[in-house]
Design an enzyme around this catalytic site. Sequence first.
Site, PDB file in Angstrom:
ATOM      1  N   ASP A  37       0.809  -1.227   0.000  1.00  0.00           N
ATOM      2  CA  ASP A  37       0.000   0.000   0.000  1.00  0.00           C
ATOM      3  C   ASP A  37       0.843   1.277   0.000  1.00  0.00           C
ATOM      4  O   ASP A  37       1.971   1.288   0.477  1.00  0.00           O
ATOM      5  CB  ASP A  37      -0.931  -0.018   1.222  1.00  0.00           C
ATOM      6  CG  ASP A  37      -2.062   0.979   1.072  1.00  0.00           C
ATOM      7  OD1 ASP A  37      -2.446   1.294  -0.077  1.00  0.00           O
ATOM      8  OD2 ASP A  37      -2.569   1.453   2.108  1.00  0.00           O
ATOM      9  N   ASN A  85     -10.993  -2.754  -5.077  1.00  0.00           N
ATOM     10  CA  ASN A  85     -10.262  -1.759  -5.881  1.00  0.00           C
ATOM     11  C   ASN A  85     -10.959  -1.435  -7.219  1.00  0.00           C
ATOM     12  O   ASN A  85     -10.594  -0.465  -7.883  1.00  0.00           O
ATOM     13  CB  ASN A  85      -8.812  -2.201  -6.123  1.00  0.00           C
ATOM     14  CG  ASN A  85      -7.922  -2.098  -4.899  1.00  0.00           C
ATOM     15  OD1 ASN A  85      -6.993  -2.877  -4.716  1.00  0.00           O
ATOM     16  ND2 ASN A  85      -8.179  -1.124  -4.030  1.00  0.00           N
TER      17      ASN A  85
HETATM   18  C1  IPE Z   1      -5.230  -2.638   0.032  1.00  0.00           C
HETATM   19  O1  IPE Z   1      -5.003  -1.297  -0.161  1.00  0.00           O
HETATM   20  C2  IPE Z   1      -5.242  -3.363  -1.280  1.00  0.00           C
HETATM   21  C3  IPE Z   1      -3.957  -3.488  -1.963  1.00  0.00           C
HETATM   22  C4  IPE Z   1      -2.804  -3.067  -1.510  1.00  0.00           C
HETATM   23  C5  IPE Z   1      -3.991  -4.137  -3.234  1.00  0.00           C
HETATM   24  P1  IPE Z   1      -6.200  -0.254  -0.325  1.00  0.00           P
HETATM   25  O2  IPE Z   1      -5.569   1.056  -0.567  1.00  0.00           O
HETATM   26  O3  IPE Z   1      -7.161  -0.747  -1.321  1.00  0.00           O
HETATM   27  O4  IPE Z   1      -6.870  -0.320   1.118  1.00  0.00           O
HETATM   28  P2  IPE Z   1      -7.793   0.750   1.849  1.00  0.00           P
HETATM   29  O5  IPE Z   1      -8.857   1.171   0.884  1.00  0.00           O
HETATM   30  O6  IPE Z   1      -6.908   1.886   2.234  1.00  0.00           O
HETATM   31  O7  IPE Z   1      -8.315   0.032   3.048  1.00  0.00           O
HETATM   32  C1  IPE Z   2      -1.761   0.124  -3.310  1.00  0.00           C
HETATM   33  O1  IPE Z   2      -1.494   1.491  -3.361  1.00  0.00           O
HETATM   34  C2  IPE Z   2      -1.999  -0.473  -4.675  1.00  0.00           C
HETATM   35  C3  IPE Z   2      -3.397  -0.826  -4.934  1.00  0.00           C
HETATM   36  C4  IPE Z   2      -4.361  -0.789  -4.066  1.00  0.00           C
HETATM   37  C5  IPE Z   2      -3.720  -1.273  -6.276  1.00  0.00           C
HETATM   38  P1  IPE Z   2      -2.674   2.542  -3.394  1.00  0.00           P
HETATM   39  O2  IPE Z   2      -3.072   2.767  -4.806  1.00  0.00           O
HETATM   40  O3  IPE Z   2      -3.779   2.130  -2.502  1.00  0.00           O
HETATM   41  O4  IPE Z   2      -1.955   3.827  -2.835  1.00  0.00           O
HETATM   42  P2  IPE Z   2      -2.520   4.815  -1.745  1.00  0.00           P
HETATM   43  O5  IPE Z   2      -2.854   3.992  -0.542  1.00  0.00           O
HETATM   44  O6  IPE Z   2      -3.719   5.481  -2.336  1.00  0.00           O
HETATM   45  O7  IPE Z   2      -1.400   5.756  -1.476  1.00  0.00           O
HETATM   46 MG    MG Z   3      -4.106   2.378  -0.526  1.00  0.00          MG
END
Ligand code: IPE
Ligand code: IPE
Ligand code: MG
Length: 260
Positions: A37, A85
Amino acid sequence: MFKGLFQTKSKAKNPVVVDTTGLDMNNIPQHIAIIMDGNGRWAKAQGKVRTFGHQAGAETLKTIVRAADKLGVKVVSAYAFSTENWKRPVTEVSFIMELLSRYLTNEIDEFNENNVQVRFIGSREGLPEIVKQKMDHAIEATKDNTGIILNLAINYGGQAEILHAVRSIAAEAAAGRLAVEDIDNKVIEDHLYTQGLPAPDLLIRPGGDLRISNFLLWQIAYAEIWTTKTFWPDFTPDHLVEAILAFQGRERRFGGLVSR
Ligand code: IPE
Ligand code: IPE
Ligand code: MG
């Protein structure tokens, strides 16, 4: 090279150096789960578009899998795309799907050079055809590799996984192939996407959020959790070692009174 420093063989394109100082090499977590993340915030902090962060995050994964392998980790489960997502803008989702497809094309040689076996967890429903094809190809091309397992979570959700397991168990029971009283933890585990893999010992979440976000809900029952504010693209082998050092300092009691 001093003791405690491991380096990959010269044939590796980007040698990964892991400083193992202080680590107990006899107590390395077998299975590490990573919620990758912070990609978007990492990009934003540099005035770039979020997708730039996803690209950088894919590079980080390569490095961390190599480092984990050097350390003797057997399985890395990496959360790449959750069932939730899909709520993101279509442009970001499309970019991630293309990135996955490219990653699974370009990395096959490197997986094979490093003896990495690729597996996937998650639902195939809704994934673009090309991604599914690349997934099948990656599984087939790396199936005989005997080194670290890279278990990629794509279109994965812990609740969806449990729902899927419950439905197939119920179907077997309804068809008379399984008695209700025979349903136990083993039966449930055999119906999860992670069937055959040990439960994660250590769960790592970069990016600063203190939540599970629907990752491996059943499997992390007794995983040790380690988080860092560092965004995933900036995560290095040193962070991995730091997480394992913390893991080694924990007392795992599994509900009992003594450490196991
Ligand atoms: C978790 O991250 C999913 C992945 C890293 C693929 P998210 O960014 O989707 O999680 P939330 O929405 O902050 O809980
Ligand atoms: C994790 O990084 C990757 C996916 C969930 C696909 P994020 O895209 O959630 O990045 P942040 O949390 O918004 O910074
Ligand atoms: Mg994230």
